[in-house]
Every structure is written in structure tokens, then in C-alpha cells.
Motif scaffolding. Structure first.
Motif, short mmCIF file in Angstrom:
data_model
loop_
_atom_site.label_atom_id
_atom_site.label_comp_id
_atom_site.label_asym_id
_atom_site.label_seq_id
_atom_site.Cartn_x
_atom_site.Cartn_y
_atom_site.Cartn_z
N PRO A 111 0.82 -1.22 0.00
CA PRO A 111 0.00 0.00 0.00
C PRO A 111 0.86 1.27 0.00
O PRO A 111 2.07 1.22 0.19
CB PRO A 111 -0.79 -0.11 1.30
CG PRO A 111 -0.62 -1.52 1.77
CD PRO A 111 0.69 -1.98 1.24
N THR A 112 0.19 2.39 -0.18
CA THR A 112 0.82 3.71 -0.03
C THR A 112 1.47 3.78 1.35
O THR A 112 0.88 3.33 2.35
CB THR A 112 -0.26 4.80 -0.11
OG1 THR A 112 -0.98 4.66 -1.31
CG2 THR A 112 0.36 6.20 -0.05
N TYR A 113 2.68 4.34 1.41
CA TYR A 113 3.37 4.47 2.70
C TYR A 113 2.48 5.23 3.68
O TYR A 113 1.98 6.31 3.36
CB TYR A 113 4.70 5.20 2.50
CG TYR A 113 5.51 5.32 3.78
CD1 TYR A 113 6.26 4.24 4.24
CD2 TYR A 113 5.50 6.49 4.52
CE1 TYR A 113 6.99 4.34 5.41
CE2 TYR A 113 6.23 6.60 5.69
CZ TYR A 113 6.98 5.51 6.13
OH TYR A 113 7.71 5.61 7.29
N GLN A 150 6.51 -1.07 4.62
CA GLN A 150 5.06 -0.98 4.60
C GLN A 150 4.48 -2.40 4.56
O GLN A 150 4.92 -3.24 3.80
CB GLN A 150 4.59 -0.17 3.38
CG GLN A 150 3.11 0.13 3.32
CD GLN A 150 2.55 0.95 4.50
OE1 GLN A 150 1.36 0.94 4.74
NE2 GLN A 150 3.38 1.65 5.25
N ALA A 190 8.75 2.31 -6.24
CA ALA A 190 7.48 2.59 -5.54
C ALA A 190 7.74 2.84 -4.06
O ALA A 190 7.11 3.71 -3.46
CB ALA A 190 6.50 1.43 -5.71
N GLY A 206 6.99 6.14 -2.11
CA GLY A 206 5.88 5.93 -1.18
C GLY A 206 4.59 5.54 -1.87
O GLY A 206 3.51 5.60 -1.28
N LEU A 207 4.68 5.12 -3.13
CA LEU A 207 3.48 4.82 -3.93
C LEU A 207 3.01 3.38 -3.71
O LEU A 207 3.80 2.50 -3.36
CB LEU A 207 3.80 5.01 -5.41
CG LEU A 207 4.07 6.44 -5.87
CD1 LEU A 207 4.72 6.45 -7.24
CD2 LEU A 207 2.77 7.25 -5.87
N PRO A 208 1.72 3.11 -3.97
CA PRO A 208 1.24 1.73 -3.87
C PRO A 208 1.66 0.91 -5.09
O PRO A 208 1.68 1.41 -6.21
CB PRO A 208 -0.29 1.90 -3.84
CG PRO A 208 -0.56 3.18 -4.56
CD PRO A 208 0.65 4.07 -4.32
N ASN A 262 -1.10 5.88 -8.28
CA ASN A 262 -0.84 7.13 -7.57
C ASN A 262 -1.16 6.94 -6.09
O ASN A 262 -1.75 5.93 -5.70
CB ASN A 262 -1.68 8.25 -8.18
CG ASN A 262 -0.96 9.59 -8.07
OD1 ASN A 262 -0.07 9.76 -7.24
ND2 ASN A 262 -1.33 10.53 -8.91
N TYR A 263 -0.76 7.91 -5.25
CA TYR A 263 -1.01 7.79 -3.82
C TYR A 263 -2.48 7.49 -3.56
O TYR A 263 -3.36 8.07 -4.16
CB TYR A 263 -0.60 9.08 -3.11
CG TYR A 263 0.88 9.38 -3.27
CD1 TYR A 263 1.83 8.58 -2.63
CD2 TYR A 263 1.31 10.39 -4.11
CE1 TYR A 263 3.19 8.82 -2.80
CE2 TYR A 263 2.67 10.65 -4.28
CZ TYR A 263 3.60 9.85 -3.63
OH TYR A 263 4.94 10.07 -3.81
N PHE A 264 -2.72 6.54 -2.68
CA PHE A 264 -4.07 6.11 -2.28
C PHE A 264 -4.86 5.53 -3.45
O PHE A 264 -6.08 5.51 -3.44
CB PHE A 264 -4.85 7.26 -1.62
CG PHE A 264 -4.05 7.96 -0.56
CD1 PHE A 264 -3.64 7.24 0.56
CD2 PHE A 264 -3.68 9.28 -0.67
CE1 PHE A 264 -2.87 7.84 1.54
CE2 PHE A 264 -2.91 9.89 0.30
CZ PHE A 264 -2.51 9.17 1.41
N GLU A 309 -5.01 2.41 -4.16
CA GLU A 309 -5.17 0.97 -3.94
C GLU A 309 -6.50 0.43 -4.47
O GLU A 309 -6.53 -0.60 -5.17
CB GLU A 309 -5.07 0.64 -2.44
CG GLU A 309 -3.69 0.79 -1.83
CD GLU A 309 -3.39 2.21 -1.36
OE1 GLU A 309 -4.21 3.11 -1.64
OE2 GLU A 309 -2.35 2.42 -0.74
#
Lengths: 385, 485
Positions: free
Chosen positions: B190-192, B209, B428, B432-434, B456-458, B460
Motif C-alpha cells: 500500500p501507499t506508505y 510498509q 514505488a 511511497g506509492l502503492p 498514484n497515492y491512495f 489501492e
């Protein structure tokens, strides 16, 4: 936080010590060497508690100045902002002293050594004095000072090398990924500013400007927070418009009779059996003439002993001051009639005899007569008018 | 039973087709029978697992069942679980029974999931092959002479061999996605900040993560629904509204823009891997997706940047293992410094030592600016590359790993070759990307190939939706290793 300064007083000379910065750390554990023969005990009880490090500029020029600085800082933190119990033995407040020496007249600072974890003002002074002598000795022998961290051994009164600068490089500091940058909003700063306890210094200034106290009285009241607080709570419980001069009376009573009784019994002012509100009421009774100052002392004794309310003590014991002039005239007549000798002495110019007559009236009324009125009446009667 | 998805297991438990105790016992039996072959698990405690299963059955009877209630989940041995031996694959923690639960474990327990056992892994998650474990290498169910990938290799192999319906793992530089790819299953990093790191033994704090490993995108979504969430005990945990990661599973992918970074298809990748990934991308085109060529010019620096930053953080995080408070202590030593030295010398394996040395070196005075600070700068450039790319596409696709599973021992003598296996996964983490890996085909030797998706961030929920649509149209994720019934 960067900047700021602290004013110290050494032998009557004032001096300003600039502050470099203050920052927060977490306290680590500590090693215990005593009572662990050949072993080291590790005390982690303090680990993780917040630690505030305050760094000063190299502005102090003697061990005495350093100790004075540490004392001011200690008071500021323990009493003014109350963020630390200040217990030096337990390490709640401790100093690292950076010491360097230089030839008289030189204006460049010498190479410094840091003495870690000094846990008393006395050790701080002694460690600095030892360290300065050590460094002077090295320099006079033509040697060089090596920048290093040293430990002070109080038993032997000497400092010893702990680690040199080379090893200090092995710290390998880097930004902790678990500690994210904090955004400190102006709002938050303002909230904290407004919730900060008023400093003793600010109180001192205010007591002079707001209550009209003398600087000396204000200084005495603000020498410790419990005094200032007891005083202020008492003043707040009174109607200062009705009794414009009561603040001074409350200050005198706080610093005088209350402090001495509290000292006798080894109590802090916050722990005495009289509340500031009760104290205030008693001083109001003095101010409005209900009781005299001397009767007030008697009432205070009763209050201290557990009879809380001054008004009920006055009522129960009939301590109300006699201010009725008709009644007082009768007492005065009685005394004049019964003390012909003193009356004659006074009339012939012996002023001392008058005081004795006043004393007789007070005795007759068990101290309840208003002494001012008694003086007036006696003077009138004895002058033959 | 062992081939069912989480969703169908959940439905069966709910319909009382079987109990959690029966389900758990079934997996325990399979593990007893097959684990000696794969070495997926470090610690099993069937008694404890079955007690949890009984409690889960009671939860369901009482009408308090949640989707994961009663479902056995394998946990990577990096998650602290109260009362369980928690080794992190290391001798230095070989005697450490955790006194507390990681946040993720707390959440799984609260959801009524059953802890099936603690899975094998590279020591302190340092490795891409699950060979550096103190407990011996994990074997790939598709070919027992091959590695399952790492570091969450035990979790990945357990899911692939149907020894667990799903598992949890951690991903610092690809440790969920790469073993998922090499073992032919699905895995999501997942996103950090989405999953709390509290109680997850720290390797490189700014990269670590936690995430799920399972057999379908849908299973991952169900697991992430339980794993994700704010936790004040992790200062990097993100305080966000709870979201339902299954919400986009039914969403069509028509019109979706897929970015294909040229750097992901460059010379380094094995032809079989490129072919399988390109075929999968073709499948997405058939589903109505568009593809755009994009560039990640700084991506080639990911591995060097990663191998500066991760060891730097590790050297600091691993300083706590000193033999004083917990963990392994050398039996004989002369004095305190000697006790530290011997405990660490005997307690850490060679790969961990190598990384502590690298990290110590890059953080030392005189090298710090040239290595650590420089790496942080490049890290920002890599993140910026992604930000640019996501202006032009919804999701990035490419291979998860440049090769399929390699032979056990093949890369142990050459750390650089081993590190290069992380080339597609580390970016990634640095940004910090998923990232998601799903099976998308096989090489000529029948070893699975993983398709990586970076969102992109979030992103998922969106990525899981895209993967789910792919899995509705294909059956790569249902293929079973040879010999598994």
C-alpha cells in the motif's frame, strides 16, 4: 527555538548571558555504578521522557557566573514555567559545562572541553575550577588542549577524559525517519503563550504598577511562587475598590505573620490551615475598622487553630472594636479619674504618661477600643476643653 | 477447501458449510504434511490457532461475524504477535516471544482472523530470495530448487502451495510484490502510511510498509480492509477516513490510461518476462484500456539510492539488538563491549552484517553528504518522475521482477546481482506509492511471471479494481503449482 537571554547577578553586578537555542530530546537511560560491584546497572526508568536542552553562548567568565546562570535557569524552569521538578540528584536538572581558558587580554576563546552531567551547583563550580586549572597547567607547560568530553569525579574532585572528538564523529546522526517534521502553527504558539503561567518577573512588575507595592515588597513576594500565589489569591478575594490600600496590608501580613508561622511549622504557604479567602476577609475587617491590628493577630491564631471564619470568631468572642464614641468617652473618663498621677504628669509636659493612659483604656476594653479614637478623646479631655 | 478464495470461505463459514475449527485443522494438516518440503513456516502453534478458531466460530454464532472471521491467515514473522515466537528470521531474535501485538495483528485478531503460523523470511527482511533466514531457505512450490522470492517468501510460498488462504507480509524494496510474482500469487504494497508499522520489526523505517498476499485482487482488498487504518503509535501512520478497498472491484476499466515506462521494458528484463507482461497489457487493451509510453528517467538510480538509504536506516534500527534487554546473548564474553560485539557477531547473518556495514559507512562523518544526503535528493527526483507520469496516465504497468524464480544459491555469492532483482520494485517504495503484483503468465520453464501495477497515492482501490477486471478475463491467478491438488 533560537535566541533569548538570561540575566544573572554575581556579587551585585548584573550580566546578560545570551542563549543559543533550546531543543527537545528524549532522555536516555542512565548507568549506575554504585552498589553494583564490578557491574553496571542500567536504569531505563527515565528513557523516553522529554528532555529540554538549553544551550548558552560562551558568555560566562567564571565558575561563579556559570553557577549563577544555572541557578537562574533552575528557578525559571522549576518555579516560573513549572515544567520540571528540578531534582538535581535524580538528574531532572543537570548541566554540561564547556570550559576553555585564554591568556589575559586575548579575545579569542581557547579550545574547549565539555564536562558532562554535573548534578549539583557546587559540583558545577568545582568542576569548572578544576578544569580551568588543568587547562592552564597544560598550556603553561607548552601543551595543547585536546577537544574532548570529560567526566567530573566528585569524590576525587577532578575531571577525566570520556571520549575525544575523533570518536564523537562516530555518532552518525541522521534525520530519524520516525520523527516527521512538525508544523508548529501560529495558533498553537499563541495557545501555549496564553496558557503559560505568568513569570515571577512579570508578577513583580505588576505588583508595583497594579497594586502600588514598593519594589522591595514586590521582590520579597516574588522570591517564590507560593508566596506570590498566596498574596495574589488573597488580594483577588477582596474588593480593592472598597479598600484601595488593602494590597499593601495583605502583602505585609503574608510576608510577616503568615510566613513566620508557616516557617515555624515547616509548611509551604499553600499548605497552611488558612485559605487566601479567609485571610482576605480578616484583612478587610482590619481595613474597615471592625478589629484592630493587634486583635487581628488573636483572630489569626484562632483561624490557624481551626476556627476558619474570621467573622464568626469576632462575633463569638465579642472582639468587635469599640468605635462608639459615647462608650469610649466613658472608658476614658474612668481612666482619667483613676490615674490622677499620670494625668498630672502629662499635663506638666511628660508625653510618656499619655501612652500609659492609652494603654489603660486598651486594657480596660481588652484591646477592643479603637486606639485612634481613644487618642483623640484623651487628648481632648486632658487639654481641658 | 484450500483452493477457495477468502470470499467463498467467508460465505461457507457464514452458511455453516464448515466451521473455522474444521477449516483451520484442514490447513494445519496440510502444513504438517507439506511444510517440510517448502519450509514456509518458522513457528506453528496449532493449539493456539484452534483456540482462535473456536472463538471465531462463537463470534459467527453470536452474529458478530465479519468477512475475515474464522479465516486462517499466515503472518510473516516480522509482525509481533503476543505470545508467539517472533524471530524476524534471525538468530538474534530466535528466543524472542513478543509481549505485544503489532497494530496489524491487533486488527486481524479483532476481525476474528485465525493466526495460522509465522512465516519464514529473509533475515530482517533483507533479501530477495528468502535464503538469508536463520531457519533455512524457503522453496518455491513451482520448483523446489528455485527460490520463492523474498523477503516475504514464506508467506508467498504458503499461499502458492495452498498452505494458507492468504498471508500478510512487508515490503521495503519489493518484499511483497517480488515473491508474489516469483510464486505466482498476488501481493500489494500500500501507499506508505496506510498500514501502521507499530509492532512490525523495523528494517528501513521510511520504506517499510505492510500489506496482503493472496490469490486474487479481491482477496487482497478484503485483507487490506482489515489491515489499513490510522494508528497514533506510528508517527508516519496517516489519519484518513476508513475506505472500502473492495469498492471498485466491479468497475469497468474501459477508457483507463495505462502508462508503460520504457525503462521497465529495457534490456535488463528476461525476454519471457517481457513477453508475458506485454501479452497481459494486450489483454487490458482488449478490455478497452489505452496505453501511453511514459518515461521514468531517474528510475535507473533506484537500486543505488535504495541500497544507500535502506542500509543507513537499518544500521540505526538494528543498533537496538545488543543482547542486553532481549534477544540472543553470546554465552561467553570478557566484558560489556565484548558482550555486545560477540552477541551481534554471532546473532546476525552475513547479509544483515553487510547492510549494517554499508549503512554505517554511508552515515559516517565525511561520507554522509556524498551518500546519504545525495541519495535523499535523488529519491525526491524519482518521486517527481512519478508525479509527472501520473499527469498522463491512471496507472503504470510493467514487470514486477526482471526474471522468474532463480535457483537456490544462484545469487547468494553475488549481492549486486541479487540487489538488481529489485530494480522494478524499489521505485514505488522510494516514492511511497502503492504497488501491486499479479500473475500474468509463465516462462518457458513453467515458472510464473508477475505483472506489476504502480498507482498514484491512495490508488489501492482503483488498482485492485483494475486487477480484478483482469482476473475476471483471465485465469493466471487460478493456476496451481505442479503436484498441488
Amino acid at each position: 527555538m533560537k535566541g533569548g537571554s538570561i540575566t544573572i547577578d554575581v556579587d551585585g553586578r548584573k550580566k546578560t548571558v545570551r542563549l543559543t537555542r533550546a531543543h527537545l530530546e528524549e532522555d536516555a537511560g542512565k548507568s549506575l555504578h554504585e552498589s553494583f560491584r564490578d557491574l553496571t546497572g542500567i536504569d531505563l526508568n527515565r528513557a523516553g521522557t522529554p528532555l529540554l536542552e538549553i544551550v548558552s553562548e560562551p558568555d560566562m567568565r567564571s565558575a561563579q557566573e556559570a553557577a549563577a546562570y544555572a541557578r537562574v535557569l533552575h528557578k525559571l524552569i522549576v518555579e516560573d514555567i513549572q515544567i520540571c521538578d528540578g531534582n538535581m540528584q535524580e538528574g531532572s536538572f543537570r548541566c554540561d559545562a564547556n570550559v576553555s581558558v585564554r591568556p589575559a587580554g586575548s579575545d579569542t576563546l581557547g579550545t574547549r572541553c565539555e564536562i558532562k552531567n554535573l548534578n549539583s551547583f557546587r559540583f558545577l563550580e568545582r568542576a569548572i575550577e578544576f578544569e580551568a586549572r588543568r587547562q592552564i597547567g597544560i598550556l603553561e607547560d607548552g601543551g595543547k588542549i585536546v577537544q574532548e568530553t570529560r567526566l567530573y569525579d566528585a569524590e576525587r574532585d577532578e575531571t577525566r577524559s570520556m571520549r575525544t572528538k575523533e570518536e564523537a564523529h562516530d555518532y552518525r546522526y541522521f534525520p530519524d525517519p520516525d520523527l516527521l517534521p512538525l508544523e508548529v502553527s501560529d495558533k498553537w504558539i499563541e495557545e501555549i503563550r496564553s496558557s503559560m503561567p505568568e513569570s515571577l518577573e512579570a508578577k513583580r512588575r505588576r505588583y508595583v504598577s497594579e497594586y502600588g507595592l514598593s519594589l522591595d515588597t514586590a521582590l520579597q513576594l516574588t522570591s517564590a511562587r507560593d508566596k506570590a500565589e498566596f498574596f495574589e489569591k488573597s488580594v483577588r478575594a477582596t474588593d480593592i475598590k472598597l479598600f484601595p490600600k488593602i494590597a499593601e496590608d495583605i502583602a505585609n501580613s503574608t510576608l510577616g505573620v503568615l510566613m513566620s508561622r508557616a516557617n515555624d511549622e515547616g509548611l509551604e504557604l499553600s499548605r497552611i490551615p488558612i485559605t487566601p479567602q479567609q485571610h482576605a476577609k480578616l484583612r478587610e475587617r482590619v481595613a474597615d475598622g471592625t478589629v484592630s491590628t493587634s486583635i487581628a493577630k488573636e483572630i489569626l491564631d484562632a483561624m490557624w487553630a481551626g476556627e476558619r471564619d474570621p467573622d464568626s470568631i469576632i462575633a463569638k468572642r465579642g472582639l468587635k472594636q469599640i468605635s462608639d464614641s459615647g462608650e469610649l468617652e466613658r472608658f476614658c473618663d474612668q481612666v482619667i479619674a483613676g490615674n490622677a498621677q499620670q494625668v498630672a504628669d502629662y499635663r506638666s509636659g511628660k508625653e510618656k504618661a499619655f501612652n500609659s493612659l492609652v494603654g489603660q483604656v486598651m486594657k480596660l476594653t481588652q484591646g477592643k477600643a479603637n486606639p485612634q479614637q481613644v487618642t483623640e478623646i484623651l487628648k481632648r479631655k486632658l487639654s481641658g476643653r | 477447501m484450500h483452493n477457495a478464495t477468502l470470499k467463498s470461505l467467508s460465505a461457507s463459514l457464514s452458511a455453516r458449510a464448515f466451521s473455522s475449527v474444521e477449516l483451520t485443522r484442514h490447513f494445519v494438516n496440510r502444513i504438517n504434511q507439506l511444510n517440510p518440503k517448502y519450509n514456509c513456516f518458522i513457528t506453528l502453534d496449532p493449539e493456539r490457532s484452534l483456540k482462535q478458531a473456536e472463538a471465531a466460530d462463537r463470534m459467527r454464532s453470536a452474529g458478530r461475524g465479519q468477512p475475515l472471521t474464522g479465516i486462517p491467515i499466515a503472518q510473516k514473522d516480522i509482525f509481533c504477535a503476543q505470545g508467539w515466537l517472533t524471530t524476524c528470521g534471525s538468530k538474534i531474535l530466535s528466543n524472542f516471544t513478543s509481549p505485544y501485538d503489532a497494530h496489524v495483528v491487533e486488527r486481524l485478531n479483532a476481525a476474528g482472523a485465525v493466526t495460522l503460523g509465522k512465516t519464514n523470511m529473509d533475515e530482517f527482511a533483507m533479501g530477495s530470495s528468502s535464503e538469508t533466514s536463520y531457519y533455512g531457505p524457503v522453496r518455491n512450490p513451482w520448483d523446489v530448487d528455485k527460490v520463492p522470492g523474498g523477503s516475504s517468501g514464506g508467506s508467498a510460498a504458503a499461499v502458492a502451495a495452498r498452505l494458507a488462504p492468504s498471508a500478510i507480509g512487508t515490503d521495503t524494496g519489493g518484499s511483497i510484490r517480488q515473491p508474489a510474482a516469483l510464486s505466482g500469487i498476488c501481493g500489494l504494497k500500500p501507499t506508505y502510511g496506510v498500514v501502521s508499522r507499530y509492532g512490525m520489526i523495523a528494517f528501513a523505517s521510511s520504506l517499510d510498509q505492510g500489506g496482503p498476499l493472496g490469490r486474487s485482487a479481491e482477496d487482497l482488498a478484503l485483507l487490506l480492509n482489515v489491515m489499513a487504518g490510522f494508528d497514533p503509535r506510528d508517527s508516519t501512520s496517516l489519519e484518513r477516513e476508513w475506505e472500502d478497498y473492495t469498492r471498485e472491484l466491479g468497475k469497468a476499466v474501459k477508457g483507463l490510461k495505462i502508462g508503460l515506462p520504457e525503462e521497465f521494458f529495457a534490456k535488463g528484463a528476461a525476454p519471457d518476462v517481457v513477453r508475458a507482461v506485454e501479452t497481459a497489457v494486450g489483454e487490458f487493451r482488449k478490455l478497452g484500456c489505452e496505453t501511453v509510453e511514459v518515461g521514468l528517467p531517474n528510475m535507473k538510480l533506484s537500486v543505488p539510492v535504495y541500497y544507500v538509504l535502506a542500509p543507513a536506516e537499518a544500521s540505526s534500527n538494528l543498533a537496538r539488538y545488543d543482547g542486553v534487554r532481549y534477544g540472543y546473548r553470546a554465552p561467553e564474553y570478557a566484558d560489556l563491549p565484548d558482550m555486545y560485539k560477540k552477541s551481534r557477531a554471532q546473532g546476525f547473518g552475513p547479509e544483515v552484517k553487510r547492510r549494517i556495514l554499508i549503512g554505517t559507512y554511508v552515515l559516517s562523518h565525511g561520507y554522509y553528504d556524498a551518500y546519504y544526503i545525495q541519495a535523499q535528493r535523488v529519491r525526491r527526483l524519482i518521486a517527481r518522475d512519478f508525479a509527472e507520469v501520473f499527469k498522463r496516465c491512471d496507472v503504470i504497468m510493467g514487470p514486477t521482477s526482471p526474471t522468474t524464480a532463480f535457483r537456490i544459491g544462484e545469487k547468494m555469492g553475488d549481492p549486486v546481482q541479487m540487489y538488481l532483482n529489485d530494480i522494478y520494485t524499489t521505485p514505488a517504495n522510494l516514492a511511497g506509492l502503492p504497488g501491486l503484483s499479479i500473475p500474468c503468465g509463465f516462462d518457458g520453464k513453467g515458472l510464473p511471471v508477475g505483472l506489476q501495477m504502480i498507482g498514484n497515492y491512495f490508488g489501492e482501490a482503483k488498482m485492485l479494481g483494475i486487477a480484478h477486471q483482469f482476473q475476471q478475463a483471465t485465469d493466471w491467478h487460478q493456476r496451481m503449482p505442479p503436484g498441488i491438488q
